[in-house]
Design an enzyme around this catalytic site. Structure first.
Site: not given
Length: 266
Positions: A44, A247
């Site tokens: 990711s 993230h």
């Protein structure tokens, strides 16, 4: 008469110099020298989770991730975006390396965090007790030192086998947190500290295995310094989204990961 050999030698030298210049500036030669067939692999942190919007592949790929940004800025000959959110080393070996070939000239990858249980560790620390967090972090660190190295070795070897002519660039993960005060809802300074220490250990392990594979390791931690969760200008998402939590956001990819990659590629 005596001067003719010298004249011929000078003429030959001029011809050689002209030919050399022609080889340098000939359009076809210049294009060949600039050929870049780039493939972006990984999890990711390469697919661009946190940046959005995402494609319909199911891998949460974003054009705001560092890989497509780099490709756009360098006018590459070809670009394949195989990175996939949630990927572990086995996914790279089983699925993603199929995007590689002998004509691939550059490969980037972030991998290893999910193998070490990134999501579970973060969840345990964000919503669990201090002891639960400590146990989760210690388990992840033990895995990173005992099991992950072999998985990374196998992954890099699979990449080398499929793309023997490519430069392999392994990017690390940033520290996720600043340890300054940021409100009573935030994780404690202790939890943030041990999570950052785990990130440091992971960086050390990945750098070591990348080096052993002859790859270029890029440490992204300096580029995110001061921009973690609880920073004044964070480039890491907190719990603003279930999937995107912890993230990089779009700024993190553009101003963190992209400059880190550019530092070794130009």
């Amino acid at each position: 008469m005596p001067h003719r050999p010298l004249a011929r030698a000078l003429a030959a030298l001029v011809a050689l110099f002209t030919a050399a210049l022609g080889a340098v500036f000939l359009p076809g030669t210049a294009q060949a020298a600039a050929t870049v067939n780039y493939v972006a692999l990984g999890d990711s942190y390469s697919s661009g989770v946190g940046a959005g919007p995402y494609d319909w592949s199911g891998c949460l790929r974003s054009q705001k991730s560092y890989a497509p940004l780099w490709a756009a800025a360098h006018s590459v000959t070809s670009f394949r975006f195989a990175a996939c959110g949630g990927a572990v080393t086995a996914d790279v070996i089983d699925d993603q390396v199929a995007a590689l070939s002998s004509t691939t000239t550059m490969v980037t990858i972030t991998i290893g965090g999910n193998d070490a249980g990134f999501a579970d560790v973060i969840t345990s620390c964000r919503f669990g007790s201090t002891s639960t967090c400590t146990d989760a972090v210690n388990d992840a660190k033990a895995f990173a030192t005992a099991t992950l190295p072999d998985r990374l070795d196998a992954t890099y070897a699979a990449i080398r086998q499929r793309a023997p002519n490519a430069r392999l660039i392994v990017l690390g993960y940033p520290r996720l947190f600043e340890t300054t005060s940021c409100g009573w809802l935030a994780m404690s300074v202790y939890k943030r500290t041990i999570l950052n220490e785990a990130a440091d250990l992971l960086a050390t392990v990945i750098a070591g295995r990348a080096g052993a594979a002859g790859a270029t390791f890029v440490d992204t931690r300096p580029y995110f310094a001061g921009h973690g969760v609880c920073g004044a200008d964070p480039w890491i998402r907190d719990v603003s989204g279930v999937i995107e939590a912890y993230h990089p956001d779009a700024d993190g990819y553009r101003y963190g990961y992209l400059p880190a990659l550019t530092s070794v590629t130009g």
